[in-house]
Design a protein around this motif. Structure first.
Motif, PDB file in Angstrom:
ATOM      1  N   TYR A 178      -9.220  67.026  28.416  1.00  0.00           N
ATOM      2  CA  TYR A 178      -7.980  66.377  28.857  1.00  0.00           C
ATOM      3  C   TYR A 178      -6.783  66.716  27.972  1.00  0.00           C
ATOM      4  O   TYR A 178      -5.842  65.934  27.847  1.00  0.00           O
ATOM      5  N   GLY A 179      -6.807  67.867  27.325  1.00  0.00           N
ATOM      6  CA  GLY A 179      -5.697  68.232  26.457  1.00  0.00           C
ATOM      7  C   GLY A 179      -5.599  67.345  25.232  1.00  0.00           C
ATOM      8  O   GLY A 179      -4.614  67.405  24.492  1.00  0.00           O
ATOM      9  N   LEU A 180      -6.616  66.496  24.993  1.00  0.00           N
ATOM     10  CA  LEU A 180      -6.562  65.569  23.855  1.00  0.00           C
ATOM     11  C   LEU A 180      -7.703  65.814  22.874  1.00  0.00           C
ATOM     12  O   LEU A 180      -7.548  65.643  21.673  1.00  0.00           O
ATOM     13  N   LEU A 181      -8.867  66.199  23.431  1.00  0.00           N
ATOM     14  CA  LEU A 181     -10.055  66.309  22.603  1.00  0.00           C
ATOM     15  C   LEU A 181     -10.482  67.770  22.485  1.00  0.00           C
ATOM     16  O   LEU A 181     -10.379  68.529  23.427  1.00  0.00           O
TER      17      LEU A 181
ATOM     18  N   TRP B 125      -9.022  74.521  15.846  1.00  0.00           N
ATOM     19  CA  TRP B 125      -9.093  73.177  15.242  1.00  0.00           C
ATOM     20  C   TRP B 125      -7.719  72.752  14.745  1.00  0.00           C
ATOM     21  O   TRP B 125      -6.975  73.541  14.172  1.00  0.00           O
ATOM     22  N   ARG B 126      -7.347  71.510  15.005  1.00  0.00           N
ATOM     23  CA  ARG B 126      -6.107  70.961  14.474  1.00  0.00           C
ATOM     24  C   ARG B 126      -6.437  69.698  13.699  1.00  0.00           C
ATOM     25  O   ARG B 126      -7.481  69.090  13.916  1.00  0.00           O
ATOM     26  N   LEU B 127      -5.503  69.301  12.861  1.00  0.00           N
ATOM     27  CA  LEU B 127      -5.733  68.142  12.009  1.00  0.00           C
ATOM     28  C   LEU B 127      -6.085  66.910  12.839  1.00  0.00           C
ATOM     29  O   LEU B 127      -6.974  66.134  12.506  1.00  0.00           O
ATOM     30  N   ARG B 128      -5.378  66.760  13.988  1.00  0.00           N
ATOM     31  CA  ARG B 128      -5.573  65.546  14.793  1.00  0.00           C
ATOM     32  C   ARG B 128      -6.995  65.438  15.341  1.00  0.00           C
ATOM     33  O   ARG B 128      -7.409  64.370  15.776  1.00  0.00           O
ATOM     34  N   ASN B 129      -7.729  66.552  15.370  1.00  0.00           N
ATOM     35  CA  ASN B 129      -9.103  66.501  15.853  1.00  0.00           C
ATOM     36  C   ASN B 129      -9.998  65.705  14.912  1.00  0.00           C
ATOM     37  O   ASN B 129     -11.054  65.228  15.316  1.00  0.00           O
ATOM     38  N   LEU B 130      -9.544  65.541  13.666  1.00  0.00           N
ATOM     39  CA  LEU B 130     -10.306  64.811  12.674  1.00  0.00           C
ATOM     40  C   LEU B 130     -10.586  63.374  13.146  1.00  0.00           C
ATOM     41  O   LEU B 130     -11.664  62.845  12.933  1.00  0.00           O
TER      42      LEU B 130
ATOM     43  N   PHE C 276     -11.551  58.290  17.585  1.00  0.00           N
ATOM     44  CA  PHE C 276     -10.636  57.196  17.871  1.00  0.00           C
ATOM     45  C   PHE C 276      -9.796  57.516  19.118  1.00  0.00           C
ATOM     46  O   PHE C 276      -9.606  56.669  19.991  1.00  0.00           O
ATOM     47  N   THR C 277      -9.316  58.774  19.192  1.00  0.00           N
ATOM     48  CA  THR C 277      -8.561  59.195  20.385  1.00  0.00           C
ATOM     49  C   THR C 277      -9.406  58.991  21.639  1.00  0.00           C
ATOM     50  O   THR C 277      -8.917  58.520  22.660  1.00  0.00           O
ATOM     51  N   TYR C 278     -10.693  59.364  21.531  1.00  0.00           N
ATOM     52  CA  TYR C 278     -11.605  59.200  22.660  1.00  0.00           C
ATOM     53  C   TYR C 278     -11.712  57.736  23.066  1.00  0.00           C
ATOM     54  O   TYR C 278     -11.664  57.396  24.248  1.00  0.00           O
TER      55      TYR C 278
ATOM     56  N   ARG D 244     -21.119  65.605  20.422  1.00  0.00           N
ATOM     57  CA  ARG D 244     -20.219  66.720  20.691  1.00  0.00           C
ATOM     58  C   ARG D 244     -18.804  66.398  20.197  1.00  0.00           C
ATOM     59  O   ARG D 244     -18.146  67.227  19.568  1.00  0.00           O
ATOM     60  N   ILE D 245     -18.353  65.175  20.495  1.00  0.00           N
ATOM     61  CA  ILE D 245     -17.011  64.780  20.064  1.00  0.00           C
ATOM     62  C   ILE D 245     -16.912  64.827  18.539  1.00  0.00           C
ATOM     63  O   ILE D 245     -15.936  65.342  17.982  1.00  0.00           O
ATOM     64  N   LEU D 246     -17.960  64.313  17.866  1.00  0.00           N
ATOM     65  CA  LEU D 246     -17.968  64.313  16.397  1.00  0.00           C
ATOM     66  C   LEU D 246     -18.047  65.731  15.842  1.00  0.00           C
ATOM     67  O   LEU D 246     -17.313  66.097  14.925  1.00  0.00           O
ATOM     68  N   ARG D 247     -18.928  66.520  16.424  1.00  0.00           N
ATOM     69  CA  ARG D 247     -19.159  67.876  15.937  1.00  0.00           C
ATOM     70  C   ARG D 247     -17.848  68.679  15.910  1.00  0.00           C
ATOM     71  O   ARG D 247     -17.532  69.360  14.943  1.00  0.00           O
ATOM     72  N   TYR D 248     -17.087  68.558  16.996  1.00  0.00           N
ATOM     73  CA  TYR D 248     -15.884  69.393  17.083  1.00  0.00           C
ATOM     74  C   TYR D 248     -14.658  68.707  16.485  1.00  0.00           C
ATOM     75  O   TYR D 248     -13.564  69.247  16.560  1.00  0.00           O
ATOM     76  N   SER D 249     -14.843  67.523  15.890  1.00  0.00           N
ATOM     77  CA  SER D 249     -13.707  66.991  15.122  1.00  0.00           C
ATOM     78  C   SER D 249     -13.567  67.752  13.812  1.00  0.00           C
ATOM     79  O   SER D 249     -12.526  67.691  13.169  1.00  0.00           O
ATOM     80  N   LEU D 250     -14.629  68.458  13.452  1.00  0.00           N
ATOM     81  CA  LEU D 250     -14.562  69.270  12.227  1.00  0.00           C
ATOM     82  C   LEU D 250     -14.356  70.727  12.604  1.00  0.00           C
ATOM     83  O   LEU D 250     -14.772  71.167  13.671  1.00  0.00           O
ATOM     84  N   PRO D 251     -13.712  71.478  11.733  1.00  0.00           N
ATOM     85  CA  PRO D 251     -13.438  72.884  12.063  1.00  0.00           C
ATOM     86  C   PRO D 251     -14.729  73.685  12.244  1.00  0.00           C
ATOM     87  O   PRO D 251     -15.781  73.278  11.763  1.00  0.00           O
ATOM     88  N   GLY D 252     -14.633  74.802  12.949  1.00  0.00           N
ATOM     89  CA  GLY D 252     -15.775  75.715  13.061  1.00  0.00           C
ATOM     90  C   GLY D 252     -16.521  75.561  14.359  1.00  0.00           C
ATOM     91  O   GLY D 252     -16.286  74.677  15.137  1.00  0.00           O
TER      92      GLY D 252
END
Lengths: 347, 361
Positions: B144-147, B155-160, B164-166, B353-361
């Motif tokens: 959805y252009g958010l996650l 990866w962007r900082l906001r993905n960290l 919470f965004t989810y 999946r959401i957690l995994r991709y909150s971190l870079p790589g």
């Protein structure tokens, strides 16, 4: 003003376009034949005669009468799906006033989904659904009249004639049919009752098709006569301009559903303001775009329903499944439909 | 942390053609059985939906005597909204029941009890999401252009803090859905994208967004509370809670359909001029199912059979569980992964999946 406001409020509160459609499913628990936006009609009589199914229907209270010559949209639920066709009322006004019933004479068509279903499966006492009566094909003048009907085009004219209780003008009926003239007895009885009424049965099995010349032979005062035509589209297209050229006033109603063998079919797109006829090869979406109509579309491969439009009449082929559609009104997807007969589409 | 990065396996064109033939045959067979059973199912569904909605709203009046009335009232109203949105709305708006030619339960006229305008949803969901399923850059439903849900995205900082965004997205889900098309068209923010085709003007989008949104707010937070004046506050609260439950439920179900661990993504250039077989294949790899009792399937609008829904979006959804068995056999025969599991199990992998991709790589 008030009604617009109420409509807005109901629309937002019930998330429905009308109160009726919100409550319809619940009303159907008590009154199974109730349908929002339609008039339920009970089947009182079914008769099969000379290639016609003849239904006597008793519409429920929402039906407020008709003018002889008008038609109704009849919907039947065939295996759960609503199938709708237009039919002229063929019974008289007196009959409606006395018994509250109307008659429809429905011609059996070889692959007609609705007529064949009516022939085989409709039950006495079951419910069909209809619209209010509509149409401009009604008798208006106290002038000499010539009524010309071909095939099932006789149905509205029968209603007109049987509703006449006092005849003060000469009326000629020319009825062209093949083989069995379905209402001939009614018209002969009428001719016996009213001296001003002249009935000409024209059986095309042993005589040529109607022409302006053959029609004029039967009319005593051609200059003063108004004409009413009702029948298949080709007949109207042939006779109407010819009669108009002679200076006559002509009312007509064409009964569509003619399948011509031409490869390229005429497609008429109806919009709110205007209509446009196109013909050519390709899907209906391509045709509409070639005509510069800019219809909505999405995937162009039959997935997303974005280009779905209401087909008003005519047959189309589904290019994904190869299936042919019915002849009546139904939704179709422009991107995967090709015209098989002449087709009318509402964009 | 377990790595879930997978490259999308390719399907040979010959197998794809075989797959298309078998799935088309399956759909055709199913189509011949469409009929009165579907009409009756839909009618029964709407009848229950109306009964739940009306009972729920009437029970709220009981708060005049005891606040305990709020609990069953909210649950019933939430249930009505869920059935309206999922099993009725989603499926009717897909045109699944259009063959019935119903006067108002059809994809042209139906409107649902949610902030999103039905027509706007049809454009983004029926067209974009179902045509371009899981193609990164084309299917905006993927994240959805958010996650950030795959390493196709930088990866962007906001993905960290995207967990919470989810959570916020789930809480405000109906507004997310209704704003979806406006975000894609950059109506309020951002630079217009040159390659986006659209047939609807920004003005029309805004009108539909504010129009429908306003109606929904007025209904739940003005009209119905005013109608029940002595318990105004309770009704307002009850409607808010019902909407909240519906939001959480729909978001959870939908995330289980495309964002489980084993779901694959696709690149735009790989899908140019794809055959129908490859399209079917992409639908199967891009979706995931979950199992459960019949009531669970109904409450998810049969999105529990997301794979079958993506293969046959216009077949009535209540038929999917029966079709799923046959689709699974076809998948097995061709060695195509078929992603299914329990509801809880699938949801856990979504969270992973959401957690995994909150971190870079």
């Amino acid at each position: 003003m008030k009604s617009v406001l109420t409509r807005h409020i109901t629309e937002s509160m019930l998330v429905q376009s009308s109160v009726r459609s919100y409550f319809e499913p619940l009303v159907r628990l008590l009154v199974p034949h109730y349908r929002a936006g339609a008039i339920a009609a009970k089947v009182l009589k079914i008769k099969k005669q000379a290639g016609y199914v003849w239904l006597t229907l008793k519409p429920s209270s929402g039906f407020n009468g008709f003018l002889p010559g008008q038609h109704i949209d009849l919907s039947c639920e065939i295996n759960g799906s609503r199938v709708q066709r237009t039919f002229s009322i063929c019974s008289s006004l007196q009959e409606f006033q006395q018994n509250g019933t109307i008659d429809l004479a429905i011609k059996l068509v070889a692959n007609g989904q609705l007529s064949r279903w009516l022939e085989r499966s409709v039950l006495l006492g079951s419910w069909l659904y209809m619209s209010k009566a509509q149409g401009e094909f009604v008798l208006k003048q106290q002038k000499p009249l010539c009524l010309i009907a071909a095939g099932s085009g006789i149905t509205p004219i029968r209603a007109m004639l049987l509703s006449i209780s006092r005849m003060t003008q000469p009326i000629t009926l020319i009825y062209s049919y093949r083989g069995d003239g379905v209402f001939n007895d009614d018209f002969r009885a009428l001719a016996a009752e009213f001296p001003l009424f002249n009935f000409i049965a024209h059986d095309t099995e042993n005589s040529p098709r109607l022409s302006v010349d053959s029609i004029m032979q039967h009319i005593s005062d051609p200059a003063a006569t108004d004409f009413y035509l009702c029948g298949p589209t080709p007949m109207i297209q042939q006779l109407k301009p010819a009669l108009q050229q002679l200076g006559h006033r002509v009312s007509s109603e064409s009964f569509g559903g003619v399948s011509s063998d031409a490869l390229v079919q005429a497609v008429t797109f109806h919009r709110e303001s205007a209509q446009q006829q196109v013909s050519g090869q390709g899907t209906l979406l391509q045709l509409a775009e070639q005509a510069g109509l800019n219809p909505r579309y999405g995937c162009r491969r039959g997935i997303c329903q974005q280009c779905q439009c209401q087909k008003l009449q005519g047959q189309v082929k589904n290019l994904l499944t190869g299936e042919l559609s019915g002849a009546g009104a139904e939704p179709i997807q422009l991107c995967i439909s090709e015209a098989v007969t002449s087709v009318d589409i509402r964009l | 942390m377990k790595t879930i990065t997978t490259t999308t396996p390719l399907l040979p064109e010959a197998t794809a053609q075989q797959l298309a033939a078998e799935l088309t045959e399956l759909a055709q067979q199913e189509r011949t059985t469409l009929g009165v059973a579907d009409a009756n199912y839909l009618l029964k569904l709407v009848q229950w939906q109306r009964i739940f909605a009306i009972t729920g709203r009437v029970l709220m009046l009981g708060c005049f005597w005891s606040a305990w009335f709020l609990l069953p009232a909210v649950l019933l109203l939430a249930l009505a909204k869920i059935i309206d949105n999922m099993e009725i709305g989603h499926n009717v708006l897909h045109g699944q029941y259009d063959f019935l030619q119903h006067r108002y339960l059809n994809s042209k006229h139906f409107e649902w009890d949610i902030a999103c305008d039905a027509k706007s949803w049809q454009r983004t969901h029926n067209f974009e999401h179902h045509t371009f399923t899981n193609i990164i850059g084309k299917d905006r439903d993927f994240g959805y252009g958010l996650l950030r849900l795959s390493n196709d995205f930088r990866w962007r900082l906001r993905n960290l803090w995207q967990v919470f965004t989810y959570f916020m997205l789930s809480t405000l889900f109906q507004w997310g859905v209704s704003y979806h098309e406006l975000a894609a068209q950059r109506v309020f923010f951002g630079k217009k994208k040159a390659d986006r085709h659209t047939q609807v003007s920004d003005h029309e989008l805004k009108r539909a967004f504010f129009g429908k949104g306003f109606k929904q707010l007025a209904k739940d937070y003005v009209f119905f509370p005013l109608l029940c004046w002595p318990v105004f506050g309770w009704v307002l609260l009850g409607n808010f809670l019902a909407n909240l439950i519906r939001n959480w439920w729909t978001a959870t179900v939908i995330f289980c359909g495309h964002f489980t661990e084993q779901v694959y993504t696709f690149k735009e250039e790989d899908c140019h001029n794809e055959s129908r077989g490859q399209w079917f294949y992409r639908q199967m790899l891009g979706s995931s199912n979950f199992t459960g009792p019949r009531w669970l399937h109904i409450l998810t609008g049969h999105l529990s059979c997301q794979i079958e829904h993506h293969l046959f979006p216009d077949l009535p959804a209540w038929r999917y569980p029966a079709l799923a068995k046959k689709v699974q056999q076809i998948a097995k025969r061709h060695g195509i992964p078929y992603n299914t599991g329990s509801f809880a199990g699938q949801y856990l992998t979504v969270l992973r999946r959401i957690l995994r991709y909150s971190l870079p790589g």
